[in-house]
Design an enzyme around this catalytic site. Structure first.
Site, short mmCIF file in Angstrom:
data_model
loop_
_atom_site.label_atom_id
_atom_site.label_comp_id
_atom_site.label_asym_id
_atom_site.label_seq_id
_atom_site.Cartn_x
_atom_site.Cartn_y
_atom_site.Cartn_z
N CYS A 178 -14.27 1.93 -28.08
CA CYS A 178 -15.54 2.52 -28.50
C CYS A 178 -16.38 2.97 -27.31
O CYS A 178 -17.58 2.71 -27.23
CB CYS A 178 -16.31 1.50 -29.30
SG CYS A 178 -16.74 0.13 -28.24
N TYR A 191 -0.29 -2.81 -12.04
CA TYR A 191 -1.72 -2.89 -12.38
C TYR A 191 -1.99 -2.30 -13.76
O TYR A 191 -3.05 -1.72 -14.01
CB TYR A 191 -2.58 -2.19 -11.31
CG TYR A 191 -2.28 -2.68 -9.91
CD1 TYR A 191 -2.72 -3.92 -9.49
CD2 TYR A 191 -1.53 -1.91 -9.01
CE1 TYR A 191 -2.44 -4.39 -8.21
CE2 TYR A 191 -1.24 -2.37 -7.74
CZ TYR A 191 -1.69 -3.61 -7.35
OH TYR A 191 -1.41 -4.08 -6.09
N PRO A 223 4.55 -5.28 -0.89
CA PRO A 223 4.31 -4.14 -1.78
C PRO A 223 4.12 -4.58 -3.23
O PRO A 223 4.76 -5.54 -3.69
CB PRO A 223 5.60 -3.32 -1.66
CG PRO A 223 6.63 -4.26 -1.13
CD PRO A 223 5.95 -5.44 -0.52
N ARG A 239 -6.48 2.11 -15.27
CA ARG A 239 -6.44 2.89 -14.02
C ARG A 239 -7.09 4.28 -14.13
O ARG A 239 -7.86 4.67 -13.26
CB ARG A 239 -5.02 3.00 -13.49
CG ARG A 239 -4.36 1.64 -13.21
CD ARG A 239 -3.07 1.75 -12.43
NE ARG A 239 -3.32 2.12 -11.05
CZ ARG A 239 -3.11 3.30 -10.55
NH1 ARG A 239 -2.61 4.26 -11.30
NH2 ARG A 239 -3.39 3.56 -9.30
N TYR A 294 -10.16 4.33 -11.65
CA TYR A 294 -9.91 5.01 -10.37
C TYR A 294 -9.77 6.52 -10.53
O TYR A 294 -9.48 7.21 -9.54
CB TYR A 294 -8.62 4.50 -9.72
CG TYR A 294 -8.50 3.00 -9.64
CD1 TYR A 294 -9.35 2.25 -8.83
CD2 TYR A 294 -7.54 2.32 -10.39
CE1 TYR A 294 -9.23 0.88 -8.76
CE2 TYR A 294 -7.42 0.94 -10.32
CZ TYR A 294 -8.27 0.23 -9.51
OH TYR A 294 -8.15 -1.13 -9.45
N GLY A 324 0.77 -1.24 0.00
CA GLY A 324 0.00 0.00 0.00
C GLY A 324 0.80 1.28 0.00
O GLY A 324 0.21 2.36 0.05
N1 LLP Z 1 -1.31 -7.23 -0.17
C1 LLP Z 1 -2.62 -7.44 -0.36
C2 LLP Z 1 -3.32 -8.43 0.45
C3 LLP Z 1 -3.31 -6.71 -1.34
O1 LLP Z 1 -4.60 -6.91 -1.53
C4 LLP Z 1 -2.61 -5.76 -2.14
C5 LLP Z 1 -3.27 -5.00 -3.18
C6 LLP Z 1 -1.23 -5.58 -1.91
C7 LLP Z 1 -0.62 -6.33 -0.91
C8 LLP Z 1 -0.40 -4.61 -2.71
O2 LLP Z 1 -0.82 -3.28 -2.62
P1 LLP Z 1 0.07 -2.13 -3.30
O3 LLP Z 1 1.38 -2.12 -2.59
O4 LLP Z 1 0.24 -2.47 -4.73
O5 LLP Z 1 -0.69 -0.88 -3.11
N2 LLP Z 1 -5.59 -2.03 -8.92
C9 LLP Z 1 -5.42 -0.95 -7.96
C10 LLP Z 1 -4.71 -1.42 -6.73
C11 LLP Z 1 -5.41 -2.59 -6.07
C12 LLP Z 1 -4.63 -3.19 -4.94
C13 LLP Z 1 -5.23 -4.49 -4.51
N3 LLP Z 1 -4.51 -5.10 -3.44
C14 LLP Z 1 -4.67 0.21 -8.61
O6 LLP Z 1 -4.29 0.10 -9.77
O7 LLP Z 1 -4.51 1.27 -7.99
#
Ligand code: LLP
Length: 412
Positions: free
Chosen positions: A338, A366, A269, A307, A311, A227
């Site tokens: 389209c 993503y 991450p 994205r 979002y 996150g």
């Molecule tokens: N761990 C778990 C259990 C998760 O569900 C996620 C992301 C992560 C780690 C990694 O999170 P990150 O470090 O990438 O923020 N598609 C969205 C993001 C969805 C994240 C889902 N879970 C986007 O493009 O912003």
């Protein structure tokens, strides 16, 4: 990607050469950037026993997974298919964490059989796991700490109304099941959400997990998920890693002291490791002036990078074909799908001519993994720039890929 000698380069290779050699649309990743990010995270948490588990949903290309493995990074998977990709990239089951949400129990059994460690995220699943494995298979429990944080509502995962994890208020039920089956709970997990800039949110969620940790005598691991926020545009606030590292490490040391033993601190991450490494290169098919705005229509769309549409995310865009111009103009950069698929509205770019190559930055996480065949278009090829050379790591799709698994009924 940097400007050098008036051209954009990745590891000294002109980006235009890569576009020319492999065509567009094209995802290009810089391996050096990924390694730099791994090292950044390690140095922020240098005083604790840190294990990084790449949330591979962000970018599942097996060459990227191999790069992670070579750099001592494990993976976090959310499906048997991601698990299989991890094994394909050479991971041992024991390097893999399975963090599913609401899956059938046979997926959990598959992951156990492969040797992965499971984050159990539901009381009934905890119960089934206890019934089936007792204390013979170590497991982790995903807790929902009821902390609301994240870039937008769609990517928050630990707030009160979220489906993820077992609510911390159900701690008594958790402990009852664990004791009933004498379960070997080696880790507690939580993931707050994505794009979290405030160190405070991580610390608040961690405190809740740290406090619960004392209830598990066999605990070895605290997994705080992913996150970390990356910068999608200039001046964007990001998670301040050195500060977060210092704050969390301090609290973590105190926990280890309180429990009287050393624990491992895990993170998962996704974005932090791969977002900045990736660009999506597209071709400006058309420049379309209208009375009140000028569109640039590119050979990509929400089918390749969803994205912005999903979002409202910002991706910085540069004109790779016109890197140092004194003449800028404001454009709407739009896709060829389209339906409305605007990548950027009223964006100032160095003047764009038809057939210029544009790059959408921070597209490593993503991007490809959320792409589709919508409009029956091919998904892009992927390139990894590794040790100064551009390697094809996924071929562009062909009509065969679009037809694969389709069955013509021969209706007369
Ligand atoms: N761990 C778990 C259990 C998760 O569900 C996620 C992301 C992560 C780690 C990694 O999170 P990150 O470090 O990438 O923020 N598609 C969205 C993001 C969805 C994240 C889902 N879970 C986007 O493009 O912003």
């Amino acid at each position: 990607m940097k400007i050098n000698n008036n051209q954009y380069e990745i590891q000294s290779i002109p980006v235009l050469d890569i576009a020319q050699q492999f065509g567009t649309p094209l995802y290009v990743y810089d391996a050096d950037k990924i390694v730099e990010k791994i090292n950044q995270l390690r140095s922020a948490f240098a005083t604790v026993d840190l294990k990084i588990k790449f949330a591979c949903k962000a970018l599942t290309n097996i060459s990227i997974l191999q790069l992670m493995r070579q750099n001592g990074v494990g993976i976090d998977v959310v499906s048997p298919q991601e698990l299989a990709l991890g094994l394909h990239a050479g991971y041992q089951g024991s390097d893999i964490t399975f963090t599913p949400s609401g899956v059938s129990f046979d997926e959990i059994e598959t992951a156990v059989a492969a040797g992965a460690i499971i984050n159990l995220d539901n009381l009934s699943v905890l119960q089934k796991f206890g019934e089936k494995y007792g204390n013979t298979v170590p497991c982790m429990i995903r807790i929902k700490p009821n902390v609301a944080a994240g870039g937008n509502a769609k990517i928050m995962t630990a707030h009160e109304g979220s489906k993820f994890g077992i609510d911390i208020r159900q701690r008594d039920e958790i402990l009852q099941i664990v004791s009933q089956y004498d379960m070997n709970v080696v880790g507690l997990h939580q993931h707050t959400g994505s794009d979290i800039k405030e160190a405070e949110a991580f610390v608040r969620a961690a405190d809740i997990i740290f406090e619960f940790a004392a209830s598990f005598p066999k605990l070895q691991i605290i997994d705080l998920g992913g996150g970390f926020k990356v910068s999608y545009k200039e001046g964007d606030p990001i998670t301040a890693m050195p500060e977060l590292g210092a704050q969390l490490s301090e609290a973590f040391h105190q926990l280890s002291q309180k429990l009287g033993r050393k624990l491992q601190l895990w993170f998962e991450p996704g974005k932090f490791l791969v977002s900045e490494s990736g660009v999506l290169l597209v071709n400006a098919n058309v420049v379309k002036p209208t009375p009140n705005r000028t569109f640039v229509g590119v050979n990509s769309g929400l089918n390749h990078l969803i994205r912005p549409m999903m979002y409202g995310s910002y991706h910085h865009i540069v004109n790779v074909s016109n890197p140092v111009s004194t003449h800028t103009q404001t454009y709407d950069v739009v896709g060829y799908i389209c339906e409305t698929d605007t990548f950027a509205e009223a964006r100032t770019l160095n003047e764009v001519h038809e057939n210029d190559v544009l790059a959408l930055l921070n597209a490593g996480a993503y991007g490809f993994t959320m792409s589709s065949q919508y409009n029956s278009r091919f998904r892009p090829a992927e390139i990894l720039v590794y040790q100064g050379k551009a390697h094809l790591i996924r071929a562009r799709e062909t009509m065969e890929d679009i037809l694969r698994n389709q069955i013509l009924l021969n209706i007369q």
